[in-house]
Scaffold this active site. Structure first.
Site, PDB file in Angstrom:
ATOM      1  N   ARG A  81     -23.970 -38.602 -90.281  1.00 37.67           N
ATOM      2  CA  ARG A  81     -24.228 -40.042 -90.274  1.00 37.67           C
ATOM      3  C   ARG A  81     -25.048 -40.400 -89.032  1.00 37.67           C
ATOM      4  NH1 ARG A  81     -20.107 -45.168 -89.312  1.00 37.67           N
ATOM      5  NH2 ARG A  81     -21.596 -46.773 -89.965  1.00 37.67           N
ATOM      6  N   HIS A  82     -25.879 -41.414 -89.146  1.00 39.05           N
ATOM      7  CA  HIS A  82     -26.647 -41.871 -87.989  1.00 39.05           C
ATOM      8  C   HIS A  82     -25.727 -42.237 -86.828  1.00 39.05           C
ATOM      9  CE1 HIS A  82     -25.325 -45.961 -88.840  1.00 39.05           C
ATOM     10  NE2 HIS A  82     -25.655 -45.760 -90.109  1.00 39.05           N
TER      11      HIS A  82
END
Length: 464
Positions: free
Chosen positions: A84-85
């Site tokens: 995930r970012h």
């Protein structure tokens, strides 16, 4: 730095590289641990990665090698990791809600509490609509530091030679926060190995990393369906949520009718974002105790369960493309073990919480026996479906393939902690056993078929 071949030289060179990274990019392995609010572990998808792995607060590059180690007699030959970012600003929608609760507090709150005085006299509303989900500096650091930790755990895969030889694949969603995250990940490896003469690239692939945008059935039946999240709407009117609102109104000394569910959640998010972005235990956190936080965490989990998890089968099935892509890479690496040269040792793929949750659900991970509903908050107290633990900022799901004498083995690692495959007792099973366990998905799970809708039922199809 020259490429090293023997295992001893790899670790010697790596130790030098780690020391250099501390010097240039961390400063010291020991950092000041901030005063953390007790409710920090309840922030769901707005939570810090450090709440999942608290030891990182003392040393951001620490690796738990007691759990991240190969099976006896095996060597890691390939790793695919879905990430995930990093930490980001709130979205425009949430910024607007934050402004609403801030304006109410400034205009109406009458309590004499010191924390309220701090909000009204010292704290300034600094969140702006144009921030709209963009990555923050802490989010870039999330990925730089994760890159170094993964390279420390798997030095032969993230080697300088593989980096220089462009043998590490980088794929990202098109969203700016994901692109910025993967660039930061590359920068972490670049600084680790002091590689300055290599141009890094990445592939933007929304079919893989934002598959939900391309699944017609998901868009029609869930995304654009007002009734899809009815359990969330019901919970917003529940006794549990009303108690949170009443306690919040009492702490502020404002009329109870003025505190809406959205306002309660917005204040909770203010506490979360101040910690995630600035590492501050904000005065806003004083509006909630542990029981309040559990209710608001459940509200978030309820939303993710029905929109991205097990609530609807299409949520899971929308990730079929990504699932097949991962196993195609693993199969290729397993086949190349025989030749002694795995051509792609690492694939790093950056997406969203909305990327990871459907995939985790498709693989039957964190499945609860009883669906989450508005009516069973108390019964779900010990649930495994906890987004705070599953998908904080920079959450990562790694598939590690090992070469072993009895055949390739596969290890699943979530947020740098080993995770068992459902239905398999061996913590690092033979790859063929994993494929057998997921045989039905591997032979089916066709994205086009799962996501297809009759034209008459697809109001948004022309936009796709």
């Amino acid at each position: 730095m020259r490429e090293v071949v023997s295992r001893g030289l790899v670790f010697t060179a790596f130790s030098i590289s780690i020391a250099r990274f501390y010097s240039c990019c961390v400063g010291s392995s020991q950092v000041d641990v901030p005063n953390i609010p007790d409710i920090a572990k309840r922030f769901g998808t707005k939570g810090r990665y450090e709440e999942v792995n608290p030891y990182l607060l003392a040393d951001i590059l620490a690796v738990n090698k007691t759990v991240l180690k190969p099976p006896p007699g095996c060597d890691a030959v390939h790793l695919t990791v879905i990430i995930r970012h990093g930490t980001r600003f709130p979205t425009k929608k949430n910024v607007i809600k934050m402004h609403n609760i801030y304006n109410l507090v400034m205009a109406e709150a009458k309590s004499n509490a010191g924390w309220l005085h701090e909000i009204k006299s010292k704290w300034q509303m600094w969140y702006k609509e144009e921030m709209d989900g963009r990555i923050v500096e802490k989010g870039r650091d999330d990925h730089k530091h994760l890159a170094v930790r993964l390279a420390t755990a798997f030095p032969s895969l993230f080697s300088e030679g593989n980096l220089r030889g462009n043998r590490i694949k980088f794929i990202t969603s098109s969203k700016h926060r994901c692109v910025d995250s993967i660039v930061a990940f590359q920068e972490g490896l670049q600084r680790l190995w002091d590689v300055r003469d290599v141009d890094f690239s990445h592939e933007v692939n929304d079919n893989l990393m934002r598959f939900f945008d391309h699944c017609r059935k998901f868009i029609e039946d869930v995304e654009n369906n007002e009734s899809a999240l009815k359990e969330v709407d019901l919970f917003k009117s529940s006794a549990e949520m009303k108690l949170v609102q009443e306690k919040m109104a009492d702490r502020l000394q404002v009329p109870q009718s003025h505190i809406t569910p959205d306002m309660a959640e917005a204040a909770f998010f203010l506490c979360a974002y101040e910690l995630a972005i600035k590492s501050e235990n904000s005065a806003w956190c004083n509006l909630f105790d542990e029981s309040d936080a559990q209710v608001l965490e459940y509200k978030n989990d309820l939303k993710q369960y029905w929109k991205r998890g097990y609530g609807y089968d299409i949520n899971r099935k929308s990730s079929c493309t990504l699932f097949h892509d991962i196993f195609t890479r693993l199969n290729q690496a397993a086949n190349e073990i025989r030749s002694g040269d795995v051509t792609e040792p690492v694939a790093v793929q950056v997406g969203h919480a909305e990327t990871l949750l459907p995939l985790l659900s498709l693989m039957n991970l964190f499945k609860v026996e009883t669906p989450l509903t508005a009516a069973n908050f108390a019964e779900q107290h010990d649930r495994t479906f906890l987004t705070s633990r599953m998908v904080p900022y920079a959450a990562n799901l790694a598939f590690v393939l090992y070469s072993c004498s009895e055949g390739p083995r596969l290890q699943l690692v979530l947020n740098e902690r080993p995770l068992a495959f459902p239905g398999i007792s061996d913590p690092v099973p033979l790859f063929r056993d994993v494929k057998e366990q997921y045989g039905e998905l591997l032979s089916g799970c066709d994205f086009d078929k799962e996501c297809e809708l009759p034209p008459s039922n697809c109001s948004k199809c022309s936009e796709l």
